[in-house]
Design an enzyme around this catalytic site. Sequence first.
Site, PDB file in Angstrom:
ATOM      1  N   ASP A   8      52.670  11.248 -52.614  1.00 19.06           N
ATOM      2  CA  ASP A   8      53.181  12.451 -53.266  1.00 19.06           C
ATOM      3  C   ASP A   8      53.821  13.330 -52.197  1.00 19.06           C
ATOM      4  OD1 ASP A   8      51.025  13.487 -51.857  1.00 19.06           O
ATOM      5  OD2 ASP A   8      49.853  13.938 -53.637  1.00 19.06           O
ATOM      6  N   LEU A  57      48.203   4.796 -57.498  1.00 18.56           N
ATOM      7  CA  LEU A  57      46.843   5.358 -57.495  1.00 18.56           C
ATOM      8  C   LEU A  57      46.027   4.819 -58.661  1.00 18.56           C
ATOM      9  CD1 LEU A  57      47.584   9.075 -56.519  1.00 18.56           C
ATOM     10  CD2 LEU A  57      46.598   7.285 -55.072  1.00 18.56           C
ATOM     11  N   PRO A  88      55.813   6.291 -59.916  1.00 19.47           N
ATOM     12  CA  PRO A  88      55.249   5.343 -58.947  1.00 19.47           C
ATOM     13  C   PRO A  88      53.965   5.822 -58.255  1.00 19.47           C
ATOM     14  CG  PRO A  88      57.617   5.537 -58.636  1.00 19.47           C
ATOM     15  CD  PRO A  88      57.224   6.574 -59.651  1.00 19.47           C
ATOM     16  N   LYS A  89      53.915   7.080 -57.833  1.00 19.39           N
ATOM     17  CA  LYS A  89      52.705   7.566 -57.160  1.00 19.39           C
ATOM     18  C   LYS A  89      51.498   7.393 -58.057  1.00 19.39           C
ATOM     19  CE  LYS A  89      50.950  11.470 -57.618  1.00 19.39           C
ATOM     20  NZ  LYS A  89      50.398  12.802 -57.728  1.00 19.39           N
ATOM     21  N   MET A  90      51.631   7.829 -59.313  1.00 16.59           N
ATOM     22  CA  MET A  90      50.524   7.689 -60.263  1.00 16.59           C
ATOM     23  C   MET A  90      50.180   6.228 -60.482  1.00 16.59           C
ATOM     24  SD  MET A  90      51.291  10.315 -63.315  1.00 16.59           S
ATOM     25  CE  MET A  90      52.113  11.846 -62.971  1.00 16.59           C
TER      26      MET A  90
END
Length: 191
Positions: free
Chosen positions: A142, A127, A122-124
Amino acid sequence: MEGANIVAPVDTMGCEQAQVKEVDPRACRISTLISLMLSSQTKDEVTDAAVSKLREAVGGTITVEAILSADENAIADAIAKVGFWRRKTQYIKQTAQKLRDEFDSDVPKTVDELCSLPGVGPKMAFLCLHVAWNINVGIGVDVHVHRITNRLGWHKPPTKTPEETRLNLQSWLPKELHAEINHRLVGFGQV
């Protein structure tokens, strides 16, 4: 303003910079995604150098076709300084295959589709959507953003996971700041 001239590694070598050396919009998006995939457990300086070496190894521009055509050993050699490079080599090849087969050789435009790619969380995804498509559907959180925002006392009570942190930040942080909060807090942590 005190400290306004401070430049953090993320400012000159973050995932936003991976696309600067590309001309084709698709290649810009793919290099952003690859940069994010390589950045996990790796310093920005090392990631930036690996993206440059990978670009050379695949013929000068990072495209799905170039990655699929490249020998796996050439990719591995190019990214060998990033953390978990063996696994990431496999993820890059598998992702290129999936992008070709399911997404018309381009970066998908939803969090769920991005998270369906090997090695993408999800973080990637958040972003990548911000940088590759200028789509704001959430904050990339993160462990650094999670820790820093808790130390700053932004969460009452403190959050226990990056996902809790993301949901809390999104509940009160103005949406126009969602795209930059990760970048700013990572840079703050770096310096």
